[in-house]
Scaffold this active site. Sequence first.
Site, PDB file in Angstrom:
ATOM      1  N   HIS A 233      40.335  46.290  51.412  1.00 15.35           N
ATOM      2  CA  HIS A 233      41.710  46.539  51.111  1.00 15.35           C
ATOM      3  C   HIS A 233      42.620  47.283  52.072  1.00 15.35           C
ATOM      4  O   HIS A 233      43.562  46.854  52.542  1.00 15.35           O
ATOM      5  CB  HIS A 233      41.863  46.985  49.691  1.00 15.35           C
TER       6      HIS A 233
HETATM    7  C1  BDR Z   1      42.637  49.571  45.811  1.00 13.46           C
HETATM    8  O1  BDR Z   1      41.805  50.260  44.747  1.00 13.46           O
HETATM    9  C2  BDR Z   1      40.917  51.283  45.251  1.00 13.46           C
HETATM   10  O2  BDR Z   1      40.069  51.000  44.525  1.00 13.46           O
HETATM   11  C3  BDR Z   1      41.031  50.754  46.948  1.00 13.46           C
HETATM   12  O3  BDR Z   1      40.586  51.939  47.494  1.00 13.46           O
HETATM   13  C4  BDR Z   1      42.153  50.158  47.229  1.00 13.46           C
HETATM   14  O4  BDR Z   1      43.142  51.129  47.565  1.00 13.46           O
HETATM   15  C5  BDR Z   1      42.319  48.091  45.598  1.00 13.46           C
HETATM   16  O5  BDR Z   1      42.747  47.749  44.460  1.00 13.46           O
END
Ligand code: BDR
Length: 303
Positions: A233
């Site tokens: 992400h």
């Molecule tokens: C986001 O949530 C976190 O767990 C990850 O690092 C990312 O920033 C994804 O939903």
Amino acid sequence: MRKIIIDTDPGIDDAAALTIALNNLELKVEMLSTVAGNVNLDYTTENAKKILDFFEKDTPLAKGNSLPILREYEDASQFHGETGMNGFDFPESSRKLLPKHAAVEIKNRILAGEEKVTLVTIGPLTNVALLLSMYPEVKPKIEEIVIMGGSTIGGNTNTSAEFNIKVDPHAAQMVINSGLPITIFGLRVTTRALLTRTDIEKVKSLGRAGEMLYSLFTHYRGGDLDQAGLMMHDICTICYLLKPEIFKFQETQMEVAVEGPAAGTTVADLAGRYTAAKNVKLAVEIDQKQFRDWVLAEISQLK
Ligand code: BDR
Ligand code: CA
């Protein structure tokens, strides 16, 4: 060189995004700040120190908020492990933090320079919301805010809310409606920013940093290594700064639900049915192959 400040909650995909940002010569990471998110603030801060130590960077680091603005705090240790970066044996860090709260230190840093700064947020938006409401004088010095957060395809915490926005929806609402240029990467795109088992086996052979990332990735539960792949992400924000052509965008109006069972849900008026006003540039497509090739190329250049 583009000047950026990264607000982060490492976090395994955060660690990978920081790895690329700190080492790419087209970016000048002016400072890092930490926020409670994937794990609590003490862990996210220790993790940020460890990444900076690993790459021997003297990037200033400030500790931010330990709690969301109004809501109770919930972590994501089920995806990132109890400490947030389980899987690699980093030495303890003796690095010193900047003395003040992240909102104050970011303000000082932004106002000290001549040039505009881009804020990159890869955790909940608490620190940046506080910054903008405490020190609105920074706004003319902010080029853009690049956010990983939100979703227009369903959530990863419940049926509709993405984690970073769900942790602190009030902060997200404040930042998204700040009037500043906002570029936002939600799950529509970031769940397609994938590394497969074959990719991470390649990562392992890409030197010291590759081995470190490989160890973290094999402990990351954000996706399925043997099915679609692991979701990177947070790397999308850094990839955008360096290779924006890998994504397609749509300017739209985004709203954040802050109360009740929908809290943390983002809604985008993609068809333009309700208003002509637009407050974000939303990433709507990613070239998956180019993304993967770019990530592997960036990691292969690291020492
Ligand atoms: C986001 O949530 C976190 O767990 C990850 O690092 C990312 O920033 C994804 O939903
Ligand atoms: Ca994150």
